[in-house]
Motif scaffolding. Structure first.
Motif, mmCIF file in Angstrom:
data_model
loop_
_atom_site.group_PDB
_atom_site.id
_atom_site.type_symbol
_atom_site.label_atom_id
_atom_site.label_comp_id
_atom_site.label_asym_id
_atom_site.label_seq_id
_atom_site.Cartn_x
_atom_site.Cartn_y
_atom_site.Cartn_z
ATOM 1 N N ILE A 126 58.707 37.131 65.276
ATOM 2 C CA ILE A 126 57.267 37.335 65.082
ATOM 3 C C ILE A 126 56.888 37.095 63.628
ATOM 4 O O ILE A 126 55.841 36.508 63.329
ATOM 5 C CB ILE A 126 56.858 38.749 65.528
ATOM 6 N N SER A 127 57.751 37.517 62.698
ATOM 7 C CA SER A 127 57.464 37.311 61.272
ATOM 8 C C SER A 127 57.437 35.823 60.918
ATOM 9 O O SER A 127 56.825 35.417 59.928
ATOM 10 C CB SER A 127 58.509 38.034 60.415
ATOM 11 N N GLN A 128 58.081 35.005 61.758
ATOM 12 C CA GLN A 128 58.092 33.557 61.558
ATOM 13 C C GLN A 128 57.053 32.855 62.452
ATOM 14 O O GLN A 128 57.109 31.641 62.645
ATOM 15 C CB GLN A 128 59.495 33.014 61.857
ATOM 16 N N ASN A 129 56.128 33.653 62.987
ATOM 17 C CA ASN A 129 55.044 33.120 63.842
ATOM 18 C C ASN A 129 55.559 32.407 65.090
ATOM 19 O O ASN A 129 54.986 31.410 65.539
ATOM 20 C CB ASN A 129 54.130 32.187 63.050
ATOM 21 N N THR A 130 56.645 32.931 65.634
ATOM 22 C CA THR A 130 57.215 32.393 66.868
ATOM 23 C C THR A 130 57.274 33.499 67.912
ATOM 24 O O THR A 130 57.726 34.612 67.609
ATOM 25 C CB THR A 130 58.632 31.858 66.622
ATOM 26 N N LEU A 131 56.832 33.198 69.117
ATOM 27 C CA LEU A 131 56.938 34.162 70.208
ATOM 28 C C LEU A 131 58.329 34.058 70.827
ATOM 29 O O LEU A 131 58.672 33.004 71.380
ATOM 30 C CB LEU A 131 55.874 33.895 71.271
ATOM 31 N N PRO A 132 59.139 35.109 70.752
ATOM 32 C CA PRO A 132 60.503 35.049 71.300
ATOM 33 C C PRO A 132 60.494 35.314 72.801
ATOM 34 O O PRO A 132 61.031 36.300 73.288
ATOM 35 C CB PRO A 132 61.216 36.162 70.535
ATOM 36 N N MET A 133 59.888 34.391 73.542
ATOM 37 C CA MET A 133 59.635 34.598 74.956
ATOM 38 C C MET A 133 60.159 33.434 75.788
ATOM 39 O O MET A 133 59.998 32.284 75.415
ATOM 40 C CB MET A 133 58.129 34.754 75.194
ATOM 41 N N GLU A 134 60.789 33.776 76.911
ATOM 42 C CA GLU A 134 61.164 32.782 77.905
ATOM 43 C C GLU A 134 60.161 32.846 79.045
ATOM 44 O O GLU A 134 59.593 33.909 79.326
ATOM 45 C CB GLU A 134 62.573 33.058 78.437
ATOM 46 N N THR A 135 59.942 31.713 79.712
ATOM 47 C CA THR A 135 58.994 31.689 80.815
ATOM 48 C C THR A 135 59.577 30.948 82.011
ATOM 49 O O THR A 135 60.509 30.147 81.872
ATOM 50 C CB THR A 135 57.676 30.982 80.412
ATOM 51 N N GLU A 136 59.026 31.244 83.166
ATOM 52 C CA GLU A 136 59.373 30.508 84.382
ATOM 53 C C GLU A 136 58.110 30.299 85.200
ATOM 54 O O GLU A 136 57.223 31.156 85.227
ATOM 55 C CB GLU A 136 60.418 31.239 85.208
ATOM 56 N N VAL A 137 58.030 29.137 85.838
ATOM 57 C CA VAL A 137 56.930 28.864 86.751
ATOM 58 C C VAL A 137 57.353 29.342 88.132
ATOM 59 O O VAL A 137 58.433 28.983 88.622
ATOM 60 C CB VAL A 137 56.590 27.359 86.779
ATOM 61 N N LEU A 138 56.529 30.160 88.761
ATOM 62 C CA LEU A 138 56.856 30.708 90.064
ATOM 63 C C LEU A 138 56.519 29.710 91.167
ATOM 64 O O LEU A 138 55.422 29.152 91.201
ATOM 65 C CB LEU A 138 56.080 32.007 90.292
ATOM 66 N N SER A 139 57.455 29.486 92.055
ATOM 67 C CA SER A 139 57.201 28.611 93.203
ATOM 68 C C SER A 139 56.297 29.340 94.193
ATOM 69 O O SER A 139 56.085 30.554 94.105
ATOM 70 C CB SER A 139 58.519 28.242 93.882
ATOM 71 N N LYS A 140 55.790 28.601 95.171
ATOM 72 C CA LYS A 140 54.974 29.232 96.210
ATOM 73 C C LYS A 140 55.791 30.304 96.936
ATOM 74 O O LYS A 140 55.287 31.380 97.266
ATOM 75 C CB LYS A 140 54.470 28.186 97.201
ATOM 76 N N THR A 141 57.072 30.017 97.168
ATOM 77 C CA THR A 141 57.943 30.986 97.829
ATOM 78 C C THR A 141 58.104 32.244 96.990
ATOM 79 O O THR A 141 58.049 33.361 97.510
ATOM 80 C CB THR A 141 59.328 30.365 98.119
ATOM 81 N N ASP A 142 58.288 32.088 95.677
ATOM 82 C CA ASP A 142 58.396 33.243 94.783
ATOM 83 C C ASP A 142 57.145 34.112 94.878
ATOM 84 O O ASP A 142 57.226 35.344 94.957
ATOM 85 C CB ASP A 142 58.567 32.791 93.329
ATOM 86 N N ARG A 143 55.986 33.450 94.840
ATOM 87 C CA ARG A 143 54.720 34.184 94.865
ATOM 88 C C ARG A 143 54.508 34.885 96.209
ATOM 89 O O ARG A 143 54.016 36.015 96.267
ATOM 90 C CB ARG A 143 53.562 33.244 94.542
ATOM 91 N N TYR A 144 54.887 34.216 97.269
ATOM 92 C CA TYR A 144 54.781 34.819 98.598
ATOM 93 C C TYR A 144 55.666 36.060 98.702
ATOM 94 O O TYR A 144 55.232 37.127 99.152
ATOM 95 C CB TYR A 144 55.181 33.791 99.666
ATOM 96 N N ASN A 145 56.921 35.920 98.305
ATOM 97 C CA ASN A 145 57.849 37.049 98.393
ATOM 98 C C ASN A 145 57.370 38.231 97.568
ATOM 99 O O ASN A 145 57.492 39.388 97.985
ATOM 100 C CB ASN A 145 59.246 36.613 97.951
ATOM 101 N N GLU A 146 56.815 37.956 96.390
ATOM 102 C CA GLU A 146 56.305 39.040 95.553
ATOM 103 C C GLU A 146 55.092 39.693 96.199
ATOM 104 O O GLU A 146 54.927 40.916 96.136
ATOM 105 C CB GLU A 146 55.951 38.517 94.161
ATOM 106 N N CYS A 147 54.245 38.899 96.829
ATOM 107 C CA CYS A 147 53.084 39.422 97.544
ATOM 108 C C CYS A 147 53.511 40.388 98.647
ATOM 109 O O CYS A 147 52.934 41.466 98.810
ATOM 110 C CB CYS A 147 52.271 38.262 98.126
ATOM 111 N N ILE A 148 54.551 40.009 99.388
ATOM 112 C CA ILE A 148 55.063 40.863 100.468
ATOM 113 C C ILE A 148 55.672 42.141 99.887
ATOM 114 O O ILE A 148 55.403 43.251 100.365
ATOM 115 C CB ILE A 148 56.112 40.102 101.309
ATOM 116 N N MET A 149 56.487 42.000 98.847
ATOM 117 C CA MET A 149 57.175 43.149 98.265
ATOM 118 C C MET A 149 56.186 44.181 97.718
ATOM 119 O O MET A 149 56.280 45.384 98.019
ATOM 120 C CB MET A 149 58.119 42.683 97.155
ATOM 121 N N THR A 150 55.247 43.722 96.897
ATOM 122 C CA THR A 150 54.313 44.674 96.282
ATOM 123 C C THR A 150 53.318 45.214 97.296
ATOM 124 O O THR A 150 52.990 46.403 97.287
ATOM 125 C CB THR A 150 53.570 44.023 95.103
#
Length: 388
Positions: A296-320
């Motif tokens: 952060i002090s170097q103006n960088t976000l130390p974050m990893e990301t992933e794009v959720l597939s339709k299947t990922d989003r569906y499964n999360e919808c069911i779970m929650t």
């Protein structure tokens, strides 16, 4: 991700701010934290800077909830909380009366500390009681004792209306009678919200080591289920609504932050190990305090990301969805995911409905009372693994 790059997250909703410090490690905890408070000021500055770096993610929407989680956010001074909230208001559009929750431990909540917190914009306390009995607290290696557990709630009621407490069931050696006494003690304070969780054994925790060595008895799933059924019966009778598997609230006292999460709303996670979500992408910050502060002090976000597939989003919808009283909207499944997913769901639920584990009411798929303790397993059985 460099701060000059376009952000992977858009929209608005909630801010989660992770405070990664604790006085001592609870035996069951696998959340990210440090017991070394030496970097607390540097961490506060980094949190403020990350809030600024990510302001464009909510540029077109309002912040509705702010949640200080941890770790133990109650280790913060009122002045540190005020500085963080000032940064939120400086860089984000916040609704007029947002829900602002602070997780707190009883050993931090002296009369002076509670009064100090009441001077901030915090309007909801979530207190980690876990148990009102010393033997349970000792097994969990909590920093507070039974007397502090009771005293802090009585003190907090003087300054805060919206209070939630956490209780843990399924603890080795906890009889049904002691669990009922825990619930009755909680009810005696007339608090409007109770969150209660089964003790789980996570890898790389002290609890796992002690169980493997035979120092502590294994967690008994049948005992945990019995405790859960007692919990639902006692709290429902007392007028609480079991609006999510582990959460019970009086009318108008549901957690807005958590409800938004279960309903798939967007949120930004600030701080080391914090997660972010915008319905199509998920991100998580590095879970190392020193590396987080340096990035952060170097103006960088130390974050990893992933794009959720339709299947990922569906499964999360069911779970929650199946964890809540609102269930899963069948119409919404059809609209959001298409006829193939909709047909798959109807086929998969047929047997569960015959077994009395699921029901369909007003076009919503819900877990029946018989299946409530099994809701996560039921949801997993409905997951899709081979549709894109």
């Amino acid at each position: 991700m460099n701060s000059q790059e376009s952000s992977p997250f858009g929209g608005g909703g909630g801010l989660y701010i992770h405070i990664p410090f604790c006085k001592q490690a609870c035996h069951y905890c696998d959340f990210h934290f440090s017991t070394n408070m030496g970097k607390k000021e540097a961490m506060v500055l980094a949190l403020i800077r990350e809030l600024e770096m990510r302001k464009t993610e909510f540029s077109n929407e309002e912040v509705r909830t702010i949640y200080f989680g941890g770790g133990t956010p109650s280790v913060l001074e009122a002045s540190e909380i005020d500085r963080i909230l000032a940064a939120v208001h400086q860089h984000y559009t916040v609704i007029e009366a947002p829900e602002i929750t602070l997780e707190a431990n009883p050993d931090d909540l002296s009369a002076s500390k509670i009064k100090e917190l009441a001077s901030t914009s915090i309007n909801r306390l979530s207190i980690g009681i876990q148990s009102f009995f010393g033997e349970d607290l000792k097994l969990m290696n909590r920093a507070h004792n039974a007397k502090e557990a009771e005293e802090c709630i009585a003190l907090a009621r003087t300054y805060f209306d919206d209070i939630s407490i956490d209780l843990i069931y399924g603890v080795p050696g906890m009889t049904n009678e002691r669990w009922m006494a825990n619930i009755e003690k909680a009810l005696s304070f007339n608090i409007p919200h109770i969150s209660s969780y089964a003790l789980t054994v996570e890898p790389k925790t002290a609890l796992k080591v002690f169980i493997d060595k035979g120092i502590i008895a294994p967690v008994d799933d049948e005992l945990a289920e019995a405790h859960y059924r007692i919990l639902v019966e006692k709290l429902t009778t007392a007028g609480y609504i079991n609006y999510e598997f582990s959460n019970f609230g009086k009318k108008n006292y549901f957690s807005q932050n958590n409800t938004a999460y279960w309903q798939g709303k967007k949120y930004i996670g600030i701080g080391p190990s914090a997660h972010s979500y915008d319905r199509t992408r998920r991100g998580w910050n590095i879970n190392n305090n020193a590396k987080y502060i340096k990035a952060i002090s170097q103006n960088t976000l130390p974050m990893e990301t992933e794009v959720l597939s339709k299947t990922d989003r569906y499964n999360e919808c069911i779970m929650t969805g199946l964890r809540t009283i609102w269930g899963v909207s069948l119409t919404q499944v059809k609209v959001d995911f298409g006829l193939d997913f909709y047909a798959h769901l109807l086929k998969q639920v047929a047997q569960k409905i015959k077994e009395g584990l699921l029901i369909i009411e007003d076009d919503h798929l819900l877990v029946a009372p018989k299946g409530k303790f099994l809701s996560d397993g039921i949801a997993a059985d409905l997951f899709i693994v081979n549709l894109s």
